[in-house]
Scaffold this motif. Structure first.
Motif, PDB file in Angstrom:
ATOM      1  N   GLU A 195      31.462   2.100  -8.247  1.00 33.76           N
ATOM      2  CA  GLU A 195      31.511   3.026  -7.180  1.00 33.76           C
ATOM      3  C   GLU A 195      32.978   3.937  -7.583  1.00 33.76           C
ATOM      4  O   GLU A 195      33.132   4.786  -6.406  1.00 33.76           O
ATOM      5  N   VAL A 196      34.411   2.894  -7.161  1.00 31.59           N
ATOM      6  CA  VAL A 196      35.660   2.997  -6.756  1.00 31.59           C
ATOM      7  C   VAL A 196      35.436   4.511  -7.880  1.00 31.59           C
ATOM      8  O   VAL A 196      36.289   5.554  -7.667  1.00 31.59           O
ATOM      9  N   LEU A 197      35.360   4.570  -9.350  1.00 30.85           N
ATOM     10  CA  LEU A 197      35.071   4.751 -10.525  1.00 30.85           C
ATOM     11  C   LEU A 197      34.340   6.406 -10.268  1.00 30.85           C
ATOM     12  O   LEU A 197      34.907   7.621 -10.891  1.00 30.85           O
ATOM     13  N   ARG A 198      33.508   6.161  -9.478  1.00 29.54           N
ATOM     14  CA  ARG A 198      32.775   7.690  -9.842  1.00 29.54           C
ATOM     15  C   ARG A 198      33.627   7.965  -8.842  1.00 29.54           C
ATOM     16  O   ARG A 198      33.004   9.556  -8.592  1.00 29.54           O
ATOM     17  N   ALA A 199      33.867   7.541  -7.732  1.00 30.20           N
ATOM     18  CA  ALA A 199      33.843   8.644  -6.451  1.00 30.20           C
ATOM     19  C   ALA A 199      36.116   8.901  -6.878  1.00 30.20           C
ATOM     20  O   ALA A 199      35.908  10.452  -6.843  1.00 30.20           O
ATOM     21  N   ARG A 200      36.775   8.147  -8.065  1.00 34.11           N
ATOM     22  CA  ARG A 200      37.756   9.177  -7.688  1.00 34.11           C
ATOM     23  C   ARG A 200      37.256  10.344  -9.329  1.00 34.11           C
ATOM     24  O   ARG A 200      38.510  11.659  -8.489  1.00 34.11           O
ATOM     25  N   THR A 201      36.506  10.358  -9.816  1.00 33.76           N
ATOM     26  CA  THR A 201      36.331  11.034 -11.342  1.00 33.76           C
ATOM     27  C   THR A 201      35.507  12.293 -10.175  1.00 33.76           C
ATOM     28  O   THR A 201      36.226  13.313 -10.812  1.00 33.76           O
TER      29      THR A 201
END
Length: 821
Positions: A195-201
């Motif tokens: 979830e965090v990686l998707r948000a950052r990307t």
């Protein structure tokens, strides 16, 4: 001068003597904790005598007249061989590592205290059924009997590590076992990071199409049960069927992206078995450690004998077989974690916003004691959605808006978790149907449970599935606003809604962490899956035979062909193969031609003795880095494993994905062929620096060595050579014999995550079943059973998995008798 020389000689001799004495004393003290398998011990808390027969691999065969005594024996055996492992896992779950390791584990303790899984474990004890409560208590008593024996007989504190780290050994409690199950759930869950990686990307790219490239949707409708072979292989007959035969801080428990749970499992019904008996193969994947997380054992219960692999700390065989039932597991990738932004009341920071207005946080103080330093006091916070996470972890500080905190909803935080009752009950189930019924008690970690009995094969997703509102604003894929009612969980879906595949028409069922079913949100299982490649090879291998045998299932477990390599190499090299004249000797172009010539004749087998797998892996790694580095900048480091679906989308220009090939900061417009050629040159330069320029002499095994590292002593100079187990291995990220690479320097292709256990069960002849673990039974580095199974595992060999106690006695290394006082 002569006098000085004599004194120097005497001092040197004294120093050598002191070193020798120190070494001998250390060896003596350490060897005192080596377990004696051949003894009789009087213990309290048992109803009748217990016999633990250690076969020639030190696998305990626990013979008892009651279930309670059998679980007592398992606890005693775990403590004999893995006491240090037990205590470190318990301290991890409790958030108490810093008491013995100091500040370097403060980050880990802080996370575990905020998750508060130990409180959830204590609260869950009373929710277990009676037989599980009895098992938990007896198992704890068995561990404590071993601790008492160590203290009474001065047995070297039970493990050599206890001499290096002053750690009290508190009595084991039933809640400790439940906490370790929750700790395993944490080690198998990766949705927080996703979830965090998707948000950052998403924040960085801003283009939904490009986000779908680098974080692609899993294609297809899902694979679990295979169709009838007649529809896929018309005319298939007997002849064809018979043809062929590092993740964060010290002791950080959260897996890095790509290193969460994995595994393979497949089963065949009688009509797809040459012997007309059901078959099951299972190899669960976890991070490699020494000793392995798995511990082989056999127990004699009132329902009959069971044999398989346990996890020290848990009173159950998590995978294995009885005479009536065999079971295996794979990570389901169920989306059982959601992150929420919680808005803090600007007028009262002790409150957060809810659908009904502001509400006070639930709070509690928690003190972390740190070795040789003052303690740290944490204020733990909870909202309706779950515990508040530290903003400094999981890169939450990079996505959290000002004036907000982040909380976690997660099934494993349940205070009514009955997963232990499911695990204990499954060992006593007499059929697939009974196994299905008892498995409704699983909460977390969610798994795909595959079972066989004499005539039925089945797979069922077990574990609690969160009930989400169809109007959820992020579909659970991104952190969402915690005060919006439609974003919050509304309990769990009924067990009947968990996907199941019972007695499929085609007679074959299995899972490689692939997408297993395609259902619309919110009845979906997950948007994130662990495999898009191995399932292709599995389908081909399973449907390549009309019938299977135990040996064909073993062959599939050990298969090292990479479908990703077979798909991607023709794509990325399509403009490079055999083009142009031979380049001058010693030039980069000539080296590139040599590499391409080798790859052109390669069948995609990731064999440890071949050079091609290393050239391919280095090329793909360099290629992905070139494609994303200028678009993602430092965030590119988080994509440290090659994503085949991304590479394929780019080189097939799906929805304009070839735009990734153009370097934004350059004046010219680069093509994908340009980038492929440049990436191959990058790879060859890296190979030359690390392994030399002779491509034909390269060996994949030199780069793809599996290091089973001791979690505490594995980085200590000198000691690491005694406590780590290192083996050159075949396989790769996308082979059925999966050897997941680290993805990080200095050894990006080191094998760090794979099948620490393999088992194949044949119900036509149950005692011909086989199993193996990756290191050895003992956690004691001085024991010959510390790594004696390692070479068997590396070579793809197995141990017999028989319930015949006579075979165990015939070659036993000792018999321990626990007798009533």
């Amino acid at each position: 001068m002569a006098l000085m020389f004599r004194w120097l000689l005497r001092l040197a001799s004294l120093a050598v003597a002191l070193i020798v004495i120190g070494v001998l004393l250390s060896y003596y003290l350490a060897s005192r904790s080596l377990p004696d398998y051949d003894k009789t011990l009087s213990v309290s808390g048992i109803t009748a005598d217990i016999e633990i027969v250690r076969d020639n691999s030190a696998v305990p065969h626990i013979m008892a007249l009651s279930d309670r005594d059998a679980f007592f024996g398992l606890g005693y055996a775990h403590a004999q061989d893995r006491l240090w492992q037990l205590m470190v896992m318990r301290r991890t779950a409790q958030g108490r590592l810093s008491e013995i390791f100091g500040r370097r584990t403060l980050r880990t303790d802080t996370l575990l205290r905020r998750l508060d899984i130990y409180s959830a474990a204590k609260a869950s004890v009373v929710h277990q059924d009676d037989r599980t409560l009895d098992a938990l208590e007896a198992y704890a008593a068995g561990i404590n009997a071993r601790i008492s024996e160590i203290n009474m007989e001065s047995l070297g504190r039970g493990a050599p590590e206890f001499f290096l780290f002053e750690a009290e050994i508190a009595p084991w409690q039933p809640a400790d076992s439940l906490a370790i199950i929750k700790l395993m759930a944490l080690q198998l869950s990766g949705h927080i990071g996703d979830e965090v990686l998707r948000a950052r990307t998403s924040l960085l790219l801003g283009d939904e199409a490009r986000l779908s490239d680098i974080l692609p949707e899993m294609p297809g409708s899902g694979v679990a049960a295979l169709p009838q072979i007649a529809r896929l292989l018309p005319g298939a007959g007997t002849q064809q069927a018979q043809a062929g035969t590092v993740g964060g801080d010290f002791l950080w428990p959260v897996p890095r992206r790509g290193l969460a749970g994995a595994s393979n499992v497949w089963a065949a019904a009688p009509e797809r078995s040459a012997s007309r008996g059901t078959l099951l193969a299972n190899d669960p994947h976890l991070g490699f450690t020494a000793p392995s997380i798995w511990y082989l054992a056999r127990m004699e219960l009132q329902s009959g004998g069971v044999i398989g692999a346990s996890i020290p700390g848990i009173p159950a065989l998590m995978v294995g077989r009885s005479r009536q039932l065999a079971w295996g597991i794979t990570s389901s990738y169920l989306d059982d974690q959601d992150l929420f932004f919680e808005e803090i009341n600007p007028d009262n920071r002790q409150e957060y916003r809810t659908p009904d207005g502001f509400k006070p946080f639930e709070t509690r103080q928690s003190i972390i004691r740190i070795k040789d330093e003052p303690p740290v006091t944490l204020t733990l916070l909870w909202t309706d959605n779950g515990p508040v996470l530290p903003s400094s972890q999981f890169n939450l500080d990079k996505i959290t808006p000002p004036g907000h905190l982040v909380t976690l909803s997660w099934t494993a935080l349940s205070h009514e978790d009955t997963s232990a009752s499911a695990a204990v009950g499954l060992m006593m189930a007499g059929s697939v149907e009974e196994g299905m019924q008892i498995s409704r008690l699983y909460v977390a970690p969610s798994q795909n449970l595959t079972m066989i009995d004499d005539d039925t094969v089945a797979m069922k997703l077990v574990g609690a599935m969160p009930r989400r509102d169809p109007a959820h604003e992020s579909l659970g894929r991104l952190p969402s606003r915690g005060w919006i009612a439609t974003n919050r969980w509304d309990g769990y879906l009924p067990y009947s809604s968990n996907p199941e595949f019972l007695a499929p028409e085609g007679g074959i069922v299995g899972n490689t962490n692939n997408k297993m079913i395609d259902r619309p949100f919110p009845n979906h299982v997950s948007f994130e899956w662990g495999d898009s490649q191995r399932v292709q090879r599995w389908t081909s291998v399973m449907q390549g035979r009309k019938v299977h045998t135990r040996d064909s299932f073993i062959e599939a477990q050990l298969d090292t062909v990479s479908p990703a390599a077979r798909t991607l190499l023709p794509l990325i090299g399509r403009d490079l193969w055999f083009t142009g004249e031979a380049a001058p000797q010693g030039t980069p172009a000539r080296q590139r031609q040599r590499a391409l010539a080798l790859l052109a004749d390669w069948n995609g087998e990731m064999n440890e003795h071949l050079p091609e797998p290393l050239i391919y892996a280095a090329w793909l790694r360099a290629l992905q880095d070139r494609l994303i580095r200028d678009d993602l900048g430092p965030l590119a480091a988080d994509f440290n494993h090659v994503e085949p679906l991304f590479i394929e989308r780019v080189f097939r220009d799906v929805d304009g994905a070839s735009v990734w090939c153009d370097v934004i900061r350059s004046a010219v417009v680069e093509t994908c062929s340009d980038i492929a050629r440049l990436a191959l040159d990058d790879a060859l330069i890296w190979i030359d620096e690390e392994f030399g320029s002779s491509l034909e002499s390269l060996r994949w095994g030199d780069a793809h060595a599996a290091t089973h590292r001791h979690p505490v002593l594995g980085e200590v100079p000198i000691l690491r050579y005694f406590v780590n187990v290192r083996q050159e291995t075949s396989g790769g990220d996308h082979t059925l014999m999966r050897g997941r690479t680290s993805g990080t320097e200095p050894e990006p292709f080191a094998n760090v995550h794979g099948a620490g256990y393999r088992g194949v069960y044949d119900f036509a002849d149950p005692d011909s079943s086989v199993f193996i673990s990756a290191t050895g039974q003992s956690g004691h580095p001085l024991s010959r059973h510390y790594d004696d199974l390692g070479q068997l595992w590396r070579r793809g060999e197995y141990l017999p998995m028989s319930l015949d106690i006579g075979l165990a006695r015939a070659a036993s290394v000792g018999i321990t008798r626990l007798v009533k006082p």
